[in-house]
Design a protein around this motif. Structure first.
Motif, short mmCIF file in Angstrom:
data_model
loop_
_atom_site.label_atom_id
_atom_site.label_comp_id
_atom_site.label_asym_id
_atom_site.label_seq_id
_atom_site.Cartn_x
_atom_site.Cartn_y
_atom_site.Cartn_z
N LEU A 1 -1.61 7.46 2.66
CA LEU A 1 -2.82 6.71 2.40
C LEU A 1 -2.67 5.22 2.64
N ALA A 2 -1.46 4.79 2.97
CA ALA A 2 -1.20 3.35 3.07
C ALA A 2 -2.11 2.68 4.08
N VAL B 1 -9.18 -2.53 -3.55
CA VAL B 1 -8.78 -1.38 -4.35
C VAL B 1 -7.32 -1.50 -4.77
N LEU B 2 -6.48 -1.96 -3.85
CA LEU B 2 -5.06 -2.14 -4.15
C LEU B 2 -4.87 -3.12 -5.30
N VAL C 1 2.35 1.87 -3.43
CA VAL C 1 1.41 2.21 -4.50
C VAL C 1 0.73 3.55 -4.24
N PHE C 2 0.27 3.77 -3.01
CA PHE C 2 -0.55 4.95 -2.69
C PHE C 2 0.21 6.03 -1.93
N GLY C 3 1.40 5.72 -1.41
CA GLY C 3 2.13 6.66 -0.58
C GLY C 3 1.86 6.40 0.89
N ARG D 1 2.95 -1.65 -12.32
CA ARG D 1 3.76 -0.72 -11.53
C ARG D 1 5.07 -1.36 -11.06
N LYS E 1 -5.05 3.39 4.91
CA LYS E 1 -6.45 3.41 4.52
C LYS E 1 -6.70 2.61 3.25
N ALA E 2 -5.66 2.01 2.70
CA ALA E 2 -5.79 1.33 1.42
C ALA E 2 -6.59 0.03 1.59
N PRO F 1 0.81 -1.24 0.00
CA PRO F 1 0.00 0.00 0.00
C PRO F 1 0.83 1.28 0.00
N THR G 1 -6.02 -1.70 -8.59
CA THR G 1 -5.06 -0.70 -9.07
C THR G 1 -3.88 -1.37 -9.74
#
Length: 440
Positions: A375-376, A383-384, A370-372, A393, A378-379, A367, A387
């Motif tokens: 936000l990790a 959704v992960l 991918v999201f930083g 990625r 809350k991922a 997380p 994505t």
């Protein structure tokens, strides 16, 4: 004596905490899918291991009673089980049963709140709380508005936050409708009993000795005519009041479906085309997907088959992650070796699985990659995965794999052949680690 010194002590004497998502499963199949020609109902409520336990198995025998199942120690009857005619079991359905109201307070008297143009007095209840080591008790003030108990007071801004919850309505003692369920003898009486089922909201599956199976979502579902219930609402206008509750036949149900089975696992159970707004938050669908996969293959199941399914450790997220890895070209020999190992894995999270240990820690690191970092936490796992499925990625996969391998070396040593999910799980009790991938 520092907090660091006391960490292990507190973990030893504190409540047992298992890492990962916890949820309930239930399913029922009709006689066309069993070796006896009769329905079989399976239920796994997933209560945590505690002393005292929140479930107690009882057999109740008396005039008009012959029911066996699991009940709540403080409540009469059974919450799930069977009698001579019907069986029933449940999972949480997730009906939105509460709302937060923002009350406007009188700046001159904070015990007054505005409602439809008039200042009303809060109901204030004072209780004495004994405190160990003190000669005097602590006085606690409990405040209520027309909407419910005040859970927070913002005195500077003259606001109070009150929670309206269906559990404050008459007849909402949790699981109490189990008394009626345990005496039902057919589908009609079962539905009549469920009409009393208020709290908590449940997916209740059904089977009877005549071969019928069914499912009913049950629980008090507030009617909100002009808002969704997703956000706090102003309490002073009177515009956001509940307009009663949904009737039982307005909630989803099935009876003898053509698929010959029904399953729920806290996932989104709303049928296609169903538009009645009853809830917005659901568990991730992976447990349901695995149950559906096994049952949809058909066959003649017996009790032992369903015991094995209740103990099944195949990870649907791991399978989806494998499809992502097939698109990725690892940057070095170590990464290639790990990916090959995971692609050859059967995605079972067994205690002796090296691949499961790698997968779980890798998913914990993904997380943030991918999201930083912000936000990790809350991922959402689903959704992960979506994505990553839209684009592999490479950088995120490589960096998170490096971090996962480093974590594993620190906890379990350098010999990858000795890495096991069971060993890693035990290590988490000594070194807590937030792992989001564990979703059997």
């Amino acid at each position: 004596v520092t907090d660091r010194i006391l960490t292990s002590y507190r973990e030893a004497i504190g409540a047992v905490q298992f890492v990962g998502e916890q949820g309930s499963n239930n399913w029922v199949v009709d006689g066309t899918m069993t070796n006896t020609g009769k329905p079989i109902l399976a239920n796994d409520p997933h209560r945590p291991i505690q002393i005292p336990s929140l479930r107690k198995t009882v057999h109740l025998v008396g005039p008009g009673w012959n029911a066996i199942g699991a009940g709540e120690p403080a409540l009469p009857g059974i919450a799930l089980g069977h009698n001579d005619h019907v069986a029933f079991g449940f999972t949480i359905v997730g009906i939105d049963q509460g709302d937060l109201y923002v009350e406007r307070l009188n700046p001159m008297n904070l015990n007054q709140y505005l409602y439809k143009g008039d200042w009303r007095e809060m109901d204030v209840e004072r209780q004495a709380l004994p405190v160990k080591g003190r000669s005097r008790s602590e006085t606690i003030e409990l405040r209520h508005t027309i909407h419910g108990p005040v859970i927070h007071m913002d005195r500077e801004r003259h606001r109070a936050y009150a929670l309206r919850w269906v559990g404050s309505e008459p007849g909402t003692a949790g699981y109490l409708a189990g008394i009626s369920l345990a005496r039902a003898t057919n589908w009609s009486e079962f539905l009549e009993a469920l009409d009393r089922y208020k709290v908590p909201s449940e997916n209740i599956v059904y089977a009877d000795t005549k071969g019928n199976i069914g499912w009913q979502a049950a629980g008090m579902a507030p009617i909100r005519k002009n808002w969704s219930g997703l956000f706090p609402v102003p309490g002073h206008t009177g515009e956001f009041e509940w307009s009663g509750f949904r009737q039982l036949d307005e909630l989803p149900r099935k009876y003898n479906p053509p698929e010959h089975f029904i399953a729920t696992a806290n996932h989104n159970v709303l049928p296609p085309g169903y538009t009645t707004p009853i809830g917005h938050e659901w568990a991730m669908p992976f447990r349901f997907q695995r149950i559906h996969e096994v049952l949809s293959k058909g066959g003649r199941f017996d009790v032992a088959d369903f015991q094995r399914l209740q103990q099944d450790v195949v990870s649907v997220p791991a399978r989806r992650f494998q499809t992502i890895l097939r698109k990725w070209k690892p940057p070095d020999a170590v990464a290639r070796d790990v990916v090959e190992q995971l692609l050859a894995w059967d995605s079972s999270v067994g205690t002796d699985s090296t691949e499961a240990a790698i997968f779980e820690v890798w998913m914990a690191k993904l997380p943030a990659a991918v999201f930083g970092k912000e936000l990790a936490g809350k991922a959402n796992l689903e959704v992960l995965l979506k994505t990553l499925e839209s684009g592999a990625r490479p950088k995120a996969l490589a960096e998170s794999l490096d971090a996962a391998l480093k974590e594993l070396r620190q906890r379990l040593g350098t010999d990858r052949k000795q890495w096991r999910w069971g060993s890693l799980h035990n290590a988490w009790f000594r070194h807590p680690l937030n792992v989001s991938g564990f979703n059997r």
